[in-house]
Design an enzyme around this catalytic site. Structure first.
Site, mmCIF file in Angstrom:
data_model
loop_
_atom_site.group_PDB
_atom_site.id
_atom_site.type_symbol
_atom_site.label_atom_id
_atom_site.label_comp_id
_atom_site.label_asym_id
_atom_site.label_seq_id
_atom_site.Cartn_x
_atom_site.Cartn_y
_atom_site.Cartn_z
ATOM 1 C CG HIS A 348 2.829 38.557 5.693
ATOM 2 N ND1 HIS A 348 3.548 38.633 6.866
ATOM 3 C CD2 HIS A 348 3.308 37.478 5.040
ATOM 4 C CE1 HIS A 348 4.436 37.658 6.898
ATOM 5 N NE2 HIS A 348 4.309 36.927 5.800
ATOM 6 C CB THR A 644 8.291 42.295 14.167
ATOM 7 O OG1 THR A 644 8.638 43.083 13.027
ATOM 8 C CG2 THR A 644 7.587 41.019 13.726
HETATM 9 C C1 LIG Z 1 11.333 45.398 12.704
HETATM 10 C C2 LIG Z 1 11.509 46.268 11.544
HETATM 11 C C3 LIG Z 1 10.410 46.675 10.788
HETATM 12 C C4 LIG Z 1 8.980 46.305 11.144
HETATM 13 O O1 LIG Z 1 8.431 47.310 11.956
HETATM 14 P P1 LIG Z 1 6.855 47.338 12.285
HETATM 15 O O2 LIG Z 1 6.723 48.417 13.287
HETATM 16 O O3 LIG Z 1 6.515 46.010 12.852
HETATM 17 O O4 LIG Z 1 6.162 47.633 11.020
HETATM 18 C C5 LIG Z 1 10.631 47.494 9.705
HETATM 19 N N1 LIG Z 1 11.860 47.902 9.365
HETATM 20 C C6 LIG Z 1 12.950 47.538 10.076
HETATM 21 C C7 LIG Z 1 14.289 48.037 9.662
HETATM 22 C C8 LIG Z 1 12.813 46.706 11.180
HETATM 23 O O5 LIG Z 1 13.900 46.344 11.870
#
Ligand SMILES: *Cc1c(COP(=O)(O)O)cnc(C)c1O
Length: 807
Positions: A348, A644
């Site tokens: 990751h 994500t």
């Molecule tokens: C999707 C999600 C993340 C990941 O966010 P990134 O911008 O991809 O780092 C982190 N925390 C929560 C609560 C999420 O829903």
């Protein structure tokens, strides 16, 4: 699983009477929530045990996803949706004068994860079940989840997350499935009566691992998989072995808290214990189950696939070897052969400092048998390489598992598994070409890419019912089961009625968020403004600071020229910083102070507002994402493995403002250059700077009066109350040469933001772009990602009777 509204109402009232001897009108929200939970649980319990029986009877190959974090969020509505009774229950409750949404608020977020990694694991769980795949999760049941964040005078303060205070409706304690895990002591090999070498343990601690199972429901397919989380207990027979209360407490606390760092927790003994604890318990319970199938252990890989999510569960490998050899008398060669075929690993990160390593001394002392096996794995690996590459001792030094008195967990995972994948195209390429290049040379066939995905059920159907309804009316409902069908929306890009409906849905989501902001912060915001969103963990590489510098530029521009033509903007932040990450906390403080400054400046008159929402978590994400116009994905190219939230925001019609990093590259490919705003250095340019070592951040400052004014604001009192934090940030950029090239990308970012401003002004065109983003988000469905893992890594198939098509 059918149930009419009337049946549901009767059942609910019946159970309320049984449990609390109460009528609906007298019950508190918590009581109602508990009872509703028990109705729902009873409703899927048959399907849960049937799925289990079917797997056992068919000798189905199953995958086990090992992850030290899971971040499911709230589960009530998600379970109702997947069972196909969300609307029935909502209507039934409404008849009884109860709002489902209010009840859902009672549920504590299950926050057993820090961010992207844990959330990914939870999206994957949902998708595995929804695809009809036999796959389960394995992790830790932390008593306390990720800390709750509060702001006090603009500073982050961490409060414990007592998520189990009112119990957890969804879990089932499985006392009878408990297993023992050994720690510490001495281990040596001695010859048994049968002539076999067996380990003899002296003075080891024996802890009990008790599993708590949570049902993972497939989307309207009657399949129910299991998320198994382990909790520690001290067996009665062991109670005399503790020298002191502190000594005992240390072990009792093993599963107490989630480590609140989303990159790497270094050298902490409890963390190592946690890793071994859930891995050993998980592997033991898999083997115990397997033995019921009456198959020989040397074909284990035909029935079991174990996935190592990041390196934290990499001890799966020596633990599997231990069980096969020590407990079942298998030879080293055979055990290794099976283990490699069972195990697969996802990387990751490419940041060297985040790659997990454990000091040899710590591992030896706490996990002596694991260390012996790792040492032997390392010795054999070195032997083999010496034979194959006698002329290349450096290669051996770089790739071996034990180096400089440290165990390299990624090396262990790659050498002893059959698959290593990255999480986005760019990331996987970088692994092959740079970070893990040596390993790629040794095992090219093991490397592959699996771009991350998200569960559209949670991030669209549940989070955005308004948009979902427009989609149903426009393209039918097949997208709910097959997210790829969102593509059909593209046919309506010239349809003004549809564009208006989409805009209407967005507006109403913005109003909903605006109300939340007003209630929680007291700040009034206009739903007419551009909602510009950056939500993710606070990290220097994610560059929230770049966003902040641009906000300051807009601020000074408006101060200088109040007549400047510019759309109103609401900048929304959501981010937690690891409690020990001082720099990240300073940035939080700075954003909060800039917010105060701008929001209260009468000259600005609300044309820019800045809101930093407390306690970013899954639940808050579900509220913010549907309301976003702009998705800030501005990490330094090469640093974000995938991301994500970029996918979630795109799915909800936000326009991505991004560097070419992680999955942003694939988002651009999916929507085309016209429907995304890309800026900044490419990963290639970043690597060139590293090679030539010729980045001079101060040159950018010296040559730009704009940057001078902005950076000086951090140290000259313009931004109030950040005496120390402002200096720290200022120095990080100029004295310490701006590790993440914020100043280098600043101009490009400003231009990209100007482009956003211009695009938004043409509302018709903006809506078309937004539509194109929704229409092309189907390719980031975690369902597809899971099907690829299933086919290409785990070699499992959807179970016939639960397969998606049948429903
Ligand atoms: C999707 C999600 C993340 C990941 O966010 P990134 O911008 O991809 O780092 C982190 N925390 C929560 C609560 C999420 O829903």
């Amino acid at each position: 699983m059918e149930m009419t509204k009337e049946e549901f109402k009767k059942e609910l009232q019946q159970r309320l009477k049984e449990k609390y001897a109460m009528d609906i009108n007298d019950a508190s929200s918590q009581e109602l929530y508990n009872v509703l939970g028990s109705v729902v649980k009873a409703y899927y319990s048959d399907a849960w045990s049937n799925t289990w029986k079917d797997y056992l009877e068919d000798g189905q190959k199953q995958a086990y996803y090992f992850s030290i974090e899971f971040l499911p969020g709230k589960m009530l509505k998600s379970n109702l949706l997947n069972m196909g009774i969300l609307e029935t229950v909502e209507a039934g409750l409404a008849d009884l004068g109860v709002s489902l949404d209010e009840l859902a608020q009672v549920e504590q977020d299950m926050a057993l994860g820090n961010g992207g990694l844990g959330r990914l694991a939870s999206c994957f769980m949902d998708s595995i079940a929804s695809c009809g795949l036999p796959g389960n999760g394995n992790g830790i049941r932390y008593d306390y989840g990720l800390f709750k964040q509060r702001f006090v005078d603009g500073y982050q303060v961490e409060l414990p997350d007592e998520w189990l205070r009112n119990g957890n409706t969804w879990e089932v304690r499985k006392e009878s499935k408990a297993v023992d895990v050994l720690f510490g002591g001495n281990v040596y090999l001695a010859e048994d009566t049968d002539g076999q070498l067996r380990p003899v343990y002296e003075g080891a601690r024996r802890l009990r691992a008790v599993p708590y199972d949570t049902a993972v429901l497939g989307y309207q397919n009657h399949l129910v998989n299991t998320l198994r989380l382990w909790s520690v207990e001290i067996p009665e027979s062991e109670e005399d072995h503790y020298r002191s209360i502190e000594d005992r407490r240390a072990f009792e606390d093993l599963t107490a808290v989630l480590y609140p760092d989303d990159s790497n927790e270094r050298g902490r003994q409890t963390r190592l214990w946690q890793e071994y604890f859930f891995v050993s318990a998980g592997v033991q319970s898999i083997i115990r189950y397997y033995l019921r199938l009456n198959k020989p252990l040397d074909v284990l890989n035909e029935y079991v696939a174990i996935h190592i999510n990041d390196t934290h569960p990499a001890l799966c490998i020596p633990e599997m070897m231990r069980i096969l050899m020590d407990e079942h008398g298998m030879s080293w060669e055979k055990a290794f052969n099976v283990t490699v075929k069972v195990m697969s690993y996802t990387n990751h990160t490419i940041m060297a400092e985040a790659l997990e390593k454990w000091p040899v001394a710590l591992m030896k002392e706490n996990l002596p048998r694991m260390y012996q096996i790792i040492e032997e794995l390392d010795r054999r690996f070195v032997n083999e390489l010496t034979i194959c590459y006698p002329e290349n001792p450096e290669l051996i030094q770089r790739t071996r598992i034990i180096q400089n008195e440290q165990v390299h967990m990624a090396h262990l995972a790659i050498i002893c598994s059959h698959s290593t994948n990255g999480v986005a195209k760019l990331h996987s390429d970088l692994l092959k070409e740079v970070v893990l290049h040596d390993f790629y040379q040794l095992f090219p066939e093991r490397f592959n890419n699996k771009t991350n995905g998200i569960a559209q059920r949670r991030w669209l159907q549940l989070a955005n019912p308004k948009l979902s309804k427009v989609l149903d009316q426009t393209i039918g409902t097949t997208w709910r089961k097959t997210p790829g069908d969102l593509k059909l929306l593209q046919n309506y890009v010239e349809d003004q009625t549809v564009l208006d409906q989409l805009a209407e849905a967005k507006k109403s989501n913005k109003q909903r968020l605006a109300s939340y902001i007003e209630e929680t912060t007291g700040i009034t915001v206009s739903p007419e403004a551009i909602f510009d969103v950056q939500i993710k963990r606070l990290h220097a590489y994610k560059r929230q600071l770049l966003n902040l510098l641009h906000i300051l530029k807009l601020y000074f521009d408006l101060k200088d020229d109040p007549k400047k033509v510019q759309e109103s903007r609401l900048f929304i932040f959501g981010a937690k910083a690891a409690p020990s990450y001082t720099y990240a906390k300073s940035i939080i403080k700075a954003i909060n102070e800039v917010a105060n400054l701008i929001n209260n400046d009468p000259d600005i008159n609300g044309r820019i507002k800045v809101v930093f929402l407390e306690n970013y978590n899954v639940h808050l994400a579900e509220l913010i994402i549907p309301a976003a116009d702009v998705s800030e994905q501005i990490s330094l190219a090469s640093k974000e493995a995938s991301g994500t939230s970029n996918m979630k925001l795109m799915l909800n019609g936000a326009i991505t403002l991004a560097t070419l990093d992680g999955a942003n590259v694939e988002i651009r490919d999916a929507v085309g250059d016209d429907n995304v705003v890309i800026f900044g250095m490419t990963e290639r340019e970043v690597y060139q700077y590293y090679e030539r070592q010729d980045y001079v951040a101060k040159d950018y400052y010296d040559q730009s009066p704009v940057l001078q004014r902005i950076l000086n604001a951090f140290v000259d009192g313009t931004i109030p109350n950040i005496y120390f934090e402002g200096r720290e940030i200022f120095d990080s950029l100029l004295k310490h040469n701006d590790e993440y090239f914020v100043l280098r990308d600043f101009d490009a970012y400003v231009k990209a933001q100007e482009k956003i401003d211009g695009l938004y002004r043409d509302q018709h065109h903006w809506q078309q772009m937004s539509l194109m983003n929704i229409a092309n988000a189907g390719r980031f469905s975690a369902d597809d990602t899971m099907m690829r893992y299933a086919e290409e890594i785990w070699h499992i198939e959807p179970v016939e009777q639960y397969s998606k098509k049948k429903g």
